[in-house]
Design a protein around this motif. Structure first.
Motif, PDB file in Angstrom:
ATOM      1  N   LEU A  20      59.694  37.818  44.975  1.00 27.84           N
ATOM      2  CA  LEU A  20      59.187  36.423  45.445  1.00 27.84           C
ATOM      3  C   LEU A  20      58.594  35.633  44.709  1.00 27.84           C
ATOM      4  CD1 LEU A  20      60.031  36.179  48.500  1.00 27.84           C
ATOM      5  CD2 LEU A  20      57.511  36.766  49.131  1.00 27.84           C
ATOM      6  N   ALA A  21      57.828  36.173  43.771  1.00 30.02           N
ATOM      7  CA  ALA A  21      57.065  34.964  42.755  1.00 30.02           C
ATOM      8  C   ALA A  21      57.970  34.541  41.862  1.00 30.02           C
ATOM      9  CB  ALA A  21      55.790  36.047  42.174  1.00 30.02           C
ATOM     10  N   VAL A  23      61.202  33.666  42.664  1.00 31.60           N
ATOM     11  CA  VAL A  23      61.984  32.611  43.069  1.00 31.60           C
ATOM     12  C   VAL A  23      61.227  31.522  43.459  1.00 31.60           C
ATOM     13  CG1 VAL A  23      63.189  32.091  45.337  1.00 31.60           C
ATOM     14  CG2 VAL A  23      63.616  34.445  44.149  1.00 31.60           C
ATOM     15  N   ALA A  24      59.708  31.701  43.848  1.00 26.80           N
ATOM     16  CA  ALA A  24      58.755  31.075  43.869  1.00 26.80           C
ATOM     17  C   ALA A  24      58.577  29.902  42.844  1.00 26.80           C
ATOM     18  CB  ALA A  24      57.532  31.573  44.637  1.00 26.80           C
ATOM     19  N   CYS A  25      58.501  30.526  41.931  1.00 24.52           N
ATOM     20  CA  CYS A  25      58.108  29.656  40.530  1.00 24.52           C
ATOM     21  C   CYS A  25      59.639  29.099  39.934  1.00 24.52           C
ATOM     22  CB  CYS A  25      57.725  30.461  39.389  1.00 24.52           C
ATOM     23  SG  CYS A  25      55.882  31.274  39.981  1.00 24.52           S
ATOM     24  N   GLN A 208      57.424  18.355  59.218  1.00 25.87           N
ATOM     25  CA  GLN A 208      56.852  17.523  58.191  1.00 25.87           C
ATOM     26  C   GLN A 208      58.117  16.532  57.662  1.00 25.87           C
ATOM     27  OE1 GLN A 208      55.489  20.657  55.273  1.00 25.87           O
ATOM     28  NE2 GLN A 208      57.773  20.917  54.874  1.00 25.87           N
TER      29      GLN A 208
ATOM     30  N   TYR B 172      56.818  23.438  53.215  1.00 26.86           N
ATOM     31  CA  TYR B 172      58.220  24.045  52.572  1.00 26.86           C
ATOM     32  C   TYR B 172      59.124  23.042  52.450  1.00 26.86           C
ATOM     33  CZ  TYR B 172      59.019  23.066  57.719  1.00 26.86           C
ATOM     34  OH  TYR B 172      59.264  22.450  59.055  1.00 26.86           O
ATOM     35  N   ILE B 185      61.145  32.085  53.520  1.00 24.67           N
ATOM     36  CA  ILE B 185      60.125  32.612  53.170  1.00 24.67           C
ATOM     37  C   ILE B 185      59.600  32.390  51.662  1.00 24.67           C
ATOM     38  CG2 ILE B 185      58.848  34.776  53.168  1.00 24.67           C
ATOM     39  CD1 ILE B 185      60.654  35.675  55.532  1.00 24.67           C
ATOM     40  N   ALA B 186      60.697  32.475  50.880  1.00 27.64           N
ATOM     41  CA  ALA B 186      60.365  32.256  49.466  1.00 27.64           C
ATOM     42  C   ALA B 186      59.674  30.878  49.224  1.00 27.64           C
ATOM     43  CB  ALA B 186      61.428  32.597  48.436  1.00 27.64           C
ATOM     44  N   VAL B 189      56.169  30.559  50.251  1.00 30.50           N
ATOM     45  CA  VAL B 189      55.251  31.074  49.231  1.00 30.50           C
ATOM     46  C   VAL B 189      54.962  30.291  48.152  1.00 30.50           C
ATOM     47  CG1 VAL B 189      54.983  33.034  47.528  1.00 30.50           C
ATOM     48  CG2 VAL B 189      55.989  33.504  50.202  1.00 30.50           C
ATOM     49  N   ARG B 190      56.187  29.640  47.713  1.00 27.78           N
ATOM     50  CA  ARG B 190      56.172  28.898  46.525  1.00 27.78           C
ATOM     51  C   ARG B 190      55.115  27.411  46.902  1.00 27.78           C
ATOM     52  NH1 ARG B 190      59.995  25.000  44.042  1.00 27.78           N
ATOM     53  NH2 ARG B 190      60.924  24.906  46.096  1.00 27.78           N
TER      54      ARG B 190
END
Lengths: 557, 326
Positions: A20-21, A23-25, A208, B172, B185-186, B189-190
């Motif tokens: 996950l991290a 992908v997140a980064c 948003q 997001y 979800i990723a 989190v990011r």
């Protein structure tokens, strides 16, 4: 914390988190798809779905007034002219007591039903039945609105009131076939609008971001030239500016400090701005119900004590210019008489002459260096400003310093907004900064600066004319203007108002506010600029439909 | 049981007091919502609009006491009225847009910070004067002493703006539709790394210190020495004997902090344009939106009271002495 999980599931969890991290980064390049114009106009943390163009609470989303719905005439403030929009012509008849509008043929609502004069009459009738919707106060001067035939609407006036046209022209029109079944149009959120504007289809609405697609039946053939408007929610000016700098937003109307370095400098080829001085003029108001501010010589002396060139530098990053003695911003270039403006030399910085005027007014300098009222009290005043409005606070500081030089013991006092506004409205101040009112003609501007009709007694909250000044001469010019449909004669009357203002100095003009507009030309072309000044460039100019001129001109690259 | 009932009675009284303050405090502010809205336009809205605004909000001149009882009645029925700033949306709907994100953001940050900080505190106290104990508390307290706003802006500037490792804001990506899938979800989190990371960094020191200090005191007590003397394994002594007792003050602090989660981490949400509740509160105050203010304050109050209630229960479980005395 003592319940230990089997080691294997910990490993699995760790692996999952690591994935996950990873992908997140991944590096982030947020860019809207081609043909989607990203606009930042309102500052909100999350969006509430509301597209009601009639609500006075103005809590509807930005495109509602100029994008989804359209007015009868669009006012082009840069050229000071009306552009026929849902109505094509207007004509005064019956001794100027009836305004007859011809509506545009072949306009369709976004659901495909035809638009006609009855929708116009219906909309105004709605305002009559629900005073909460009558934001421009049209039923203060109208007596009846009726559709004569499918293309003609008659507005019958209670009295001859030519400026009423400006308020009627700006009214957004809603479809009768939808709104006639709405039980409470005041509290109607209108989540799925049916309208005549270029963008009517809500493609996305999330907390948003929201996106409006083009109207499939738009009456201007071939327009708009792009697919959609996207509005991301940014809660602060800083965040919106960041979006501009990073090419996330294509069009915005924010204040940016040092715009040349911060914004243009990052990408000189595509980051552009144009801040025409068409915003509201900022004034120093002196409470004319209190001596010695009832004396025009004193007001003029205060004005001469102010170094406006310094003020514009310090308070506004040189985005504006010193005001002239008419107080008119560049939105009224067509109306301003440069000869009269030049005669008003009391806006020029001249402490020596200011001193002489105060001597003449019977306010001599004492041994303590301060000037004194005839009863011996020193001239000691607070210049009020709003806490947190840094431009105003700096302006007030420059003013206070200037006044000290001519022997007035002035200091800056800031109040929280509500507390400040209450004092100002009730006339409970000596000197304060304040804005002025805008309109298509200088009529509303001068009316709220010097008409006796707008003076409230001290203690009664007043929405304008906080300095409480009424001039019989101005009253006469304003009253004649109300009855004068001929543009040439209107100009003469407006010159008269300027003459009165310059002679009596009811309030002290400081500078015209810029109209903020930044844009990015890497994805869209055709924004208004100084070289191509076809409309005001700011997305903030939606109230009289001016944004429509921009939205129908922009082309994607 | 009597203890629990007593506490419940106290909470009911506290809730009533908060409701009452909620009603009267905003009304002591100068001005009214219609004027606040009108003034926001700084000259772009004609003075004629004032009449229409007053009509819209149905501003009432009824005596304050009558308004107060109407308000109490409405609140009991769960009706918070219509928001002024976001007219005509009901307050409950407006609060609903931000609540979940605030709970996620501030809640996660709090739990992560509490868990890591407490664990580090235990370890630091256990290996007193070890390298961890020498360096970590002072470093973290140093970081925590920076104004949070500054820390967040710095993180945003370096990690978001310059290095572009993380997005500049929002919960997001604008192109995603919320849904329960890996991509979304990723992305959440990011987007949460920077806001949560900065909050954790700023608050970690407090948890660590409080845990470490209590733990050190507990480690010197007789029963811990006895446990050691009995030859129990070090980890058992550390966790089940010392830490469990040292945890009590931290749990109380955690409960308090849990309650304040709903107030929204205002600065975090503004710096990272996170669609949470903190900004709503600012909007409400700015627009003198009484119904929205009351709604938000009520939610915060109930959360604080609820969290306190949970702490009471947790203490009952952790500390046998409270059970004895009740």
């Amino acid at each position: 914390m003592t319940a230990a999980a089997p080691p294997r599931s910990w490993a699995r969890l760790g692996l999952g988190l690591a994935a996950l991290a990873a992908v997140a980064c991944a590096r982030d390049v947020p860019r809207a798809p081609a043909g989607v114009l990203v606009v930042s106009q309102e500052q909100q943390a999350s969006w509430i779905r509301n597209f009601n163009p009639l609500t006075t609470a103005t809590s509807a989303r930005w495109p509602t007034l100029a994008g989804i719905y359209e007015p009868l005439f669009v006012f082009n403030s840069v050229r000071s002219e009306y552009v026929p929009w849902l109505a094509v012509t207007h004509e005064w008849t019956a001794g100027n007591l009836v305004l007859r509008l011809t509506t545009r043929d072949s306009v369709l609502w976004s659901d495909g039903r035809p638009f006609d004069a009855r929708d116009v009459a219906f909309t105004f009738d709605l305002l009559k039945r629900h005073p909460a919707l009558d934001r421009r106060g049209v039923w203060g001067f109208l007596s009846a609105v009726s559709a004569v035939d499918e293309r003609t609407v008659d507005f019958r006036f209670q009295r001859v009131y030519i400026p009423g046209f400006d308020e009627i022209a700006a009214q957004q029109i809603v479809p009768r076939h939808v709104w006639s079944t709405v039980a409470d149009p005041v509290a109607f959120a209108n989540e799925n609008p049916v309208a005549t504007g270029p963008f009517t289809e809500i493609r996305v609405f999330q907390n948003q971001v929201y996106e409006l697609g083009r109207n499939p039946h738009y009456w201007r053939a071939g327009e708009p030239h792009f697919d959609a408007i996207r509005c991301p929610a940014y809660p602060s000016n800083d965040r919106a500016n960041l979006a501009l700098v990073f090419d996330e937003a294509d069009w915005a109307g924010n204040f940016i400090p040092a715009v040349d370095r911060v914004f243009v400098g990052r990408n000189p080829a595509h980051h552009r701005y144009w801040f025409p001085l068409t915003g509201s003029s900022i004034f120093l108001y002196a409470n004319t119900t209190r001596a010695p501010f009832d004396d025009s010589r004193v007001r003029k002396a205060l004005s001469m004590a102010i170094d406006r060139a310094l003020l514009v530098d310090v308070a506004l990053h040189r985005y504006s210019r010193p005001a002239d003695a008419t107080g008119l911003s560049d939105a009224y270039t067509a109306w301003r008489d440069s000869g009269i403006a030049a005669a008003g030399d009391w806006v020029l910085h001249d402490p020596a002459r200011a001193g002489k005027l105060l001597d003449e007014a019977g306010l001599p300098r004492g041994k303590d260096g301060l000037r004194h009222l005839p009863d011996g009290k020193p001239l000691r005043y607070e210049v009020l400003s709003v806490a947190g409005w840094s431009d105003w606070v700096r302006a007030a500081q420059v003013i206070a310093r200037g006044l000290q030089e001519i022997g007035v013991d002035a200091s800056v006092r800031t109040y929280d907004f509500s507390a400040w506004f209450q004092r100002v409205q009730e006339g409970n101040f000596d000197l304060t900064l304040g804005w002025s009112f805008e309109g298509p003609t200088p009529y509303p501007f001068y009316r709220w600066l010097m008409s006796s009709a707008t003076v409230n007694p001290v203690g009664v909250a007043s929405m304008g004319n906080w300095h409480r000044y009424g001039s019989p001469e101005a009253d006469r010019a304003l009253a004649s203007f109300e009855r004068e449909p001929d543009p040439a004669k209107q100009r003469a009357l407006c010159n008269e108002m300027q003459r009165v203002f310059v002679a009596e100095a009811p309030a002290i003009p400081l500078y015209p506010n810029p109209s903020w507009a930044e844009y990015n030309t890497s994805r869209f072309d055709g924004f208004p600029s100084e070289a191509r000044a076809y409309a005001d460039p700011s997305p903030n100019k939606f109230d009289r439909g001016e944004c429509l001129l921009v939205l129908t001109t922009l082309v994607p690259r | 049981m009597r203890y629990i009932l007593e506490r419940l009675g106290f909470y009911a009284f506290a809730a009533w007091a908060a409701l009452t303050l909620n009603f009267f405090l905003p009304r002591l502010m100068p001005g009214d919502p219609a004027t606040a809205l009108f003034a926001r336009f700084r000259g772009r809205l004609a003075p004629e609009a004032m009449q229409a605004l007053r009509e819209t909000f149905g501003l009432t001149d009824a005596p304050l006491l009558v308004q107060y009882f109407t308000y109490l009645g409405h609140v009991l029925r769960g009706d918070f009225g219509i928001s002024v700033a976001y007219f005509p949306s009901p307050v409950s709907q407006v609060i609903g847009t931000g609540l979940i994100w605030t709970i996620f953001l501030a809640g996660t940050a709090l739990i992560v910070s509490f868990a890591i900080g407490t664990l580090l505190g235990i370890v630091a106290a256990w290996q007193r004067r070890g390298w961890l104990d020498t360096w970590l508390p002072s470093t973290l307290v140093f970081l925590g002493a920076f104004p949070y706003f500054w820390l967040a802006m710095l993180a945003l500037y370096v990690l978001g703006f310059t290095l572009r490792w993380f997005p500049l804001g929002h919960a997001y990506g604008d192109d995603l539709t919320p849904g329960f899938n890996f991509e979304f979800i990723a992305d959440v989190v990011r987007h949460a790394v920077l806001p949560i990371g900065t909050v954790v960094l700023a608050t970690l020191g407090g948890w660590l210190l409080s845990m470490r200090n209590t733990m050190i005191a507990v480690l010197g007590s007789d029963y811990v020495n006895l446990a050691r003397a009995k030859g129990l394994s070090p980890s058992r002594v550390m966790l089940r004997y010392a830490a469990r007792n040292a945890l009590l003050p931290s749990v109380t602090g955690f409960g308090m902090a849990l309650g304040f989660v709903l107030g929204g981490s205002l600065l975090t949400e503004i710096v990272f344009s996170y669609p949470g509740q903190g900004y709503l509160l600012v909007q409400a105050v700015r627009n003198q939106d009484y119904p929205l203010m009351q709604g938000i304050f009520l939610v915060i109050t109930l959360a604080v009271l609820g969290a306190n209630w949970l702490v009471d229960l947790a203490l009952l479980w952790l500390d046998p002495r409270t059970r004895e005395s009740s």
